[in-house]
Design a protein around this motif. Structure first.
Motif: not given
Lengths: 289, 334
Positions: B67-81
């Motif tokens: 979960s923490g890693k996924q949030a980090r990716s979204v902060i880094d620009g992973l285009q999660a809707d």
């Protein structure tokens, strides 16, 4: 060591030393290399051919295979061109900072792949140096194909150059000089003289580079974003399947990767043998292993 | 592939401006590890419904990880809707870094934006040879408890807090609870770094008598690995985990996918979405669905982190920060 020439008895190892060493080496190879390989194929076909085919034919698996091939198809030629250029520069010219350049080429071997991935996140991520600029233009680098290619190129960067540099150093440049004095253009010289000379070594490097490009996990994992059916390469897909308790499917895809490794190994050996023969024909220079 | 993606985005923009034309729409749902099976079914069901409603062909892509890693990716620009994560703490991070969601994101959907819940239960070996019924059985001598390290694993923090909440409720004070949890961790032979590693230690390597696990993971493990080897024990009291969901405002506004992303999350609260959650071993919020699946989810007293520990930030400071409770409780090799 020259083949076919027996060493004098005084230089031979005693059997009581040689035998245990040989046994240990063989046991090690069987336990840590052969057994896992057998296990991968064993698990992959555990539930039969049909399950294997279904696992490979799954849309997400097919997409992972396609992406892996695509990434290799871009990064290997890129490193081929770079490798030749770098080897040419290092072996044919003397200049300041050459030692630094050689060390830089080796850098990707020295750093952890995770760092390789994170570097690109720091550069191209939303909060990275170029992040704002790219976001404004709606260009996606990380968590998309360009990022995966960049990470792969980084990790496989030294492989071709590392194969060519010792080969070109050993061969020298007398033929090239002869070609120039006979009036060949730079391109003709490269195409007709240099390339045939380094051909087998180049192929050897390309095959190794390809194997690593397809198998890379760490760096790609950091920049992939793990979007199924879009940015998952084969190694990432194997991990996902395994974590979902789909062991058979995971090992099916893993078997495909292992098969690639086996093909690489056979090709590598064939080419290594070719290089050894051509170089020993041409000169007395020590052959590459 | 990039080109295809770009085209579909163009199509989305076109659909947004002319909205009468049927289009291909894609959504990206960035989620945490154990929800893979759940969202595979939810996505298929919602895409079918959306097709009927709007005529658009909807493709929902999934990304899973810690979960923490996924949030980090979204902060880094992973285009999660949309994000569907394990802790509200992680979605708070999306607000704090780059203002991807507003500060009050959790108030936008019912039930703290958590359409389903889960809790911590015990997984024991078949027949429950050590007769482990409740938390106080875990501190007995000679019982091996498998739980990961709360310093590195989110799941392990829930385990720790559940034990603490039980001890405080039954023994009356935080001091007594500290003694209780200290005894419990003396029964832990090895602290794995993550939940999946702990499961492997218990299931594959046969260590310990009881595994502290998510209810949904435990039910899945029993189903996948075999009913004849393990069974689930539900303690009298445990902790209520509320995995929250949210649209990522910055992404949906840029891509023009807000409407479909919001309907997608609201679908999780419909009877159909709740049924799917229950089927995948998450406790549904909907009363009637919960009654239907009551046999799968035994009743127990559930406390939330907010009531019992004053929220995640406080709990972290008191228990898991360097030098806090856990560091004083757990001395390796004792």
């Amino acid at each position: 060591m020259k083949r076919g020439v027996a060493r004098p008895p005084a230089l031979r190892d005693p059997w009581w030393l040689a035998l245990p060493l040989i046994l240990v080496a063989l046991a090690f190879a069987a336990l840590f290399l052969l057994l896992p390989l057998v296990a991968v194929f064993g698990y992959a076909f555990e539930k039969g051919w049909d399950v294997f085919v279904t696992a490979i034919g799954d849309p997400d698996a097919r997409e992972a295979i396609r992406l892996t091939v695509q990434v290799a198809a871009i990064s290997v030629p890129a490193n081929l061109v770079f490798g030749i250029a770098a080897a040419w520069l290092v072996t044919r010219f003397e200049f300041r900072g050459k030692g630094l350049l050689v060390s830089l080429i080796d850098l990707p071997f020295a750093v952890s792949p995770v760092i390789a991935g994170l570097v690109y996140v720091l550069l191209f991520g939303l909060h990275g140096w170029l992040g704002e600029w790219l976001a404004e233009r709606d260009i996606h680098v990380i968590f998309a194909l360009p990022g995966i290619v960049l990470a792969t190129v980084f990790v496989t960067f030294p492989i071709v150059a590392r194969e060519l540099i010792p080969l070109m150093q050993a061969q020298g440049d007398e033929e090239e000089q002869a070609a120039r004095t006979l009036g060949a253009s730079g391109f003709t010289m490269f195409w007709r003289v240099t390339l045939p000379k380094i051909g087998w070594g180049l192929l050897y490097g390309v095959i190794l580079c390809n194997a690593r490009a397809m198998g890379e996990f760490g760096a790609v994992s950091v920049v992939s974003g793990h979007i199924r059916g879009l940015t998952n390469t084969m190694p990432l897909h194997v991990e996902i399947l395994y974590n979902e308790y789909q062991s058979t499917a995971a090992f099916a895809v893993a078997a495909l990767l292992a098969l690639l490794a086996l093909v690489t190994l056979v090709l590598k050996h064939a080419i290594g043998w070719r290089i050894a023969r051509t170089t020993s024909d041409e000169s007395s220079t020590e052959a590459r292993p | 592939m990039r080109i295809r993606l770009r085209n579909s985005w163009l199509a989305v923009l076109l659909a947004a401006s002319t909205s009468a034309i049927a289009a291909d729409v894609t959504l990206l749902n960035v989620s945490y590890d154990p929800t893979r099976e759940l969202y595979r079914d939810v996505n298929a069901a919602f895409a079918a419904q959306w097709k009927q409603q709007s005529g658009d062909t909807l493709t929902i892509r999934q990304s899973h990880g810690g979960s923490g890693k996924q949030a980090r990716s979204v902060i880094d620009g992973l285009q999660a809707d949309v994000v569907t994560l394990a802790l509200s703490y992680d979605i708070d991070g999306l607000h704090e870094n780059g203002n991807l969601v507003p500060a009050d994101w959790q108030k936008r959907l019912p039930d703290n934006s958590a359409p389903y819940t889960s809790t911590i239960v015990f997984l024991v070996r078949k027949g429950n040879p050590k007769q482990l019924k409740d938390w106080n059985d875990l501190v007995r001598d000679g019982v091996g408890v498998i739980t990961p390290n709360p310093k590195t694993s989110g799941g392990a923090r829930w385990n720790y807090l559940a034990a603490w909440a039980y001890a405080r409720r039954t023994l009356g004070s935080d001091d007594a609870a500290r003694d209780f949890v200290t005894k419990l961790y003396r029964n832990v032979p090895v602290l794995d770094t993550g939940a999946r590693g702990a499961t492997t230690t218990f299931v594959e390597r046969g260590q310990g008598d009881v595994l502290l696990a998510w209810e949904n993971e435990a039910l899945l493990a029993v189903r996948e690995i075999g009913k004849d080897r393990f069974e689930i024990v539900v303690p009298s009291l445990s902790i209520l985990a509320e995995p929250p969901v949210s649209v990522v405002d910055k992404v949906v506004d840029k891509r023009g996918t807000r409407a479909v992303a919001e309907s997608y999350l609201r679908f999780l609260y419909t009877p159909q979405g709740q049924e799917l959650a229950a089927k995948h071993h998450y406790r549904p919020r909907d009363r009637s669905v919960a009654e239907k699946y009551a046999a799968d989810f035994p009743a127990l007293t559930l406390v939330t982190v907010d009531e019992a520990f004053g929220g995640w930030h406080r709990a972290h400071q008191t228990h898991f920060a360097d030098g806090a409770s856990f560091d004083r409780i757990y001395v390796p090799g004792r």
